[in-house]
Design a protein around this motif. Structure first.
Motif, PDB file in Angstrom:
ATOM      1  N   ARG A 157      -4.908  -2.069  -5.808  1.00 10.41           N
ATOM      2  CA  ARG A 157      -6.295  -1.601  -5.896  1.00 10.41           C
ATOM      3  C   ARG A 157      -6.827  -1.268  -4.498  1.00 10.41           C
TER       4      ARG A 157
ATOM      5  N   VAL B 140     -14.568  -1.610  -0.462  1.00  8.96           N
ATOM      6  CA  VAL B 140     -13.121  -1.642  -0.705  1.00  8.96           C
ATOM      7  C   VAL B 140     -12.684  -3.101  -0.579  1.00  8.96           C
TER       8      VAL B 140
ATOM      9  N   ARG C 148     -18.625   2.460   1.674  1.00  4.65           N
ATOM     10  CA  ARG C 148     -17.778   2.301   0.494  1.00  4.65           C
ATOM     11  C   ARG C 148     -17.290   0.854   0.427  1.00  4.65           C
TER      12      ARG C 148
ATOM     13  N   ALA D  96      -8.942   6.688  -1.314  1.00  2.00           N
ATOM     14  CA  ALA D  96     -10.045   7.490  -1.856  1.00  2.00           C
ATOM     15  C   ALA D  96     -11.212   7.547  -0.873  1.00  2.00           C
ATOM     16  N   ALA D  97     -11.424   6.462  -0.129  1.00  2.00           N
ATOM     17  CA  ALA D  97     -12.529   6.412   0.830  1.00  2.00           C
ATOM     18  C   ALA D  97     -12.265   7.286   2.057  1.00  2.00           C
TER      19      ALA D  97
ATOM     20  N   GLU E 263      -5.482   2.157  -3.426  1.00  2.37           N
ATOM     21  CA  GLU E 263      -6.139   3.250  -4.140  1.00  2.37           C
ATOM     22  C   GLU E 263      -7.560   3.478  -3.639  1.00  2.37           C
ATOM     23  N   ASP E 264      -8.320   2.395  -3.495  1.00  2.00           N
ATOM     24  CA  ASP E 264      -9.708   2.522  -3.052  1.00  2.00           C
ATOM     25  C   ASP E 264      -9.796   2.955  -1.589  1.00  2.00           C
TER      26      ASP E 264
END
Length: 468
Positions: A450, A253, A251, A457-458, A453-454
């Motif tokens: 950001r 990020v 991912r 989510a990961a 949030e990322d």
């Protein structure tokens, strides 16, 4: 004599078996006593760079995502304490942790010398990598968590964590070895990671290609042990995907940049004198000498009616080698006859960094293949026009047009950097403000918010997946 040899062999075999049994029992005990926690492997918690900012922002994100998980910090800094670490997070990076670490959540490691580059004058890369296995073993024997989180790029520790039954995830700033590094050795290019002696020798270069090829094979094996690999840029992602072969578990990020606080700074800057800031640790790959050489060339070429700029080198020193590099830079400034126009700021507080960024009309960055470039984003957010190296993160992710407008300059050679410096100084106020505004808008996509949030989510699937 024969009896003595037999007895020695029996003793040796018995000792080996005893050690093996001991290790197995230690692993089994670790499995049984795994704590409901995330063990964060970050041996250098005082490095002062972008990696440390990621560390504390990641800890804060984990605390916010799953308050039931303790965050345990594995550190090789013997003077690190819960209070000092909490203070560093806030004072150096403006990160206020939701739950400051408790005493038992700071695990001190005493074998950090095995990952220090000075321990391995030759074969440094593989030496540090195997040394990290030993250091991770110490860490996990002292405290075995459910989740093992590497924030420093020690991929060779992942199989060790898997042996202890941990779910493994990482935040990779850059690959330990990259395809670019391999191609440079093949092309016999001299650089900070390829000694000129080796670059000049066809035989030594051939041996180094074999060494790098073998190491990249090992690196692909250990890296594939990660359940989740977060990467910080398009450049890093492309290399990790090719090397580790776990595309579905990767991912992107982007790292946390304090764009909100920096964006509050005024775009209007004083030109008496115009200040150019350079924010980077005093490490060889940051290529500070190139900046001073380019600055010296720019001073000579500037029209006499234009103001004489000042360059401010801001960075941290991790050890004696960095201190020596800093002194060499001071000596170089004198040699280039620009010392009256150069300032050095070592290990500054975050509040002082903001002040320096706020007063700069431009920010300079010169590392080749900088995996991302947090300092470049900080320049842009603060309204300082970036002059960055034309490679990797700055070229692929950061210094890109915004709404069709240019956001900065990319350069490679001393001449190109000097020309960019001159162009910034020669800009009219309106031209500079227009470019600075476009750069600031571009920087907003790399905010701390950001990142939170990322990042959450990961890691969410890792934390809430019942399988081990």
């Amino acid at each position: 004599m024969t009896n003595w040899l037999v007895l020695s062999a029996v003793i040796t075999v018995t000792t080996v078996i005893a050690q093996a049994v001991r290790l197995v029992l230690m692993v089994i005990n670790g499995w049984r006593n795994r704590k409901k926690a995330v063990g964060v492997f970050h041996p250098y918690t005082n490095d002062g760079g972008g990696g440390e900012r990621v560390l504390w922002c990641a800890v804060k994100a984990i605390q916010d995502e799953n308050p039931n998980l303790d965050c345990v910090i594995y550190t090789g800094d013997h003077d690190a304490s819960p209070d000092s670490l909490t203070g560093r997070a806030l004072d150096r990076f403006g990160v206020k942790l939701i739950h400051p670490p408790k005493l038992r959540q700071v695990v001190h490691l005493h074998r950090r010398k095995w990952v220090e580059e000075t321990t391995y004058p030759r074969f440094t890369m593989i030496g540090q990598s195997f040394g990290s296995i030993y250091l991770a073993w110490e860490a996990l024997c002292k405290y075995t968590p459910l989740y093992y989180f590497d924030t420093s790029g020690y991929a060779f520790t992942y199989p060790v964590a898997r042996v202890f039954g941990c779910k493994v995830f990482c935040y990779t700033h850059y690959p330990t070895i990259s395809l670019d590094m391999l191609s440079r050795v093949r092309g016999r290019s001299s650089m900070y990671n390829n000694d000129s002696l080796i670059a000049k020798s066809a035989l030594l270069s051939r041996f180094k290609v074999i060494y790098y090829t073998l190491f990249s094979w090992l690196y692909s094996i250990v890296g594939s042990c990660a359940h989740l690999a977060m990467v910080n840029s398009s450049w890093t992602q492309s290399h990790i995907e090719k090397l580790w072969g776990i595309g579905a578990r990767i991912r992107r990020v982007y790292p946390p940049c304090d764009t909100s606080r920096l964006q509050a700074l005024p775009l209007e800057k004083s030109m008496k004198p115009p200040k150019i800031v350079s924010v980077a640790q005093f490490r060889p790959e940051k290529a500070h000498p190139l900046q001073l050489e380019a600055f010296a060339v720019a001073l000579k070429k500037l029209d006499q009616d234009l103001p004489r700029p000042k360059i401010q080198l801001v960075g941290s020193c991790r050890n004696e080698a960095d201190e020596k590099r800093l002194q060499n830079l001071k000596d170089l400034a004198i040699k280039l006859n620009v010392d009256d126009h150069v300032e050095f700021h070592k290990n500054v507080l975050y509040s002082d960094l903001i002040r320096l960024l706020g007063g700069a009309v431009a920010g300079i960055h010169s590392m080749t293949d900088e995996h991302f470039g947090i300092s470049v984003v900080e320049y842009m957010a603060a309204g300082a026009i970036p002059i960055a190296h034309n490679s990797a993160g700055p070229r692929m992710d950061i210094v890109l047009p915004e709404d069709g407008k240019k956001t900065g300059f990319l350069a490679q050679s001393v001449v190109e950097y000097a020309e960019a410096i001159i162009e910034v100084i020669k800009m009219t106020e309106n031209e500079r403000l227009e470019m600075a505004a476009a750069a600031r808008k571009r920087a907003s996509m790399f905010s701390e918010q950001r990142f939170y949030e990322d990042f959450k989510a990961a890691v969410r699937p890792i934390f809430y997946d019942g399988t081990k």
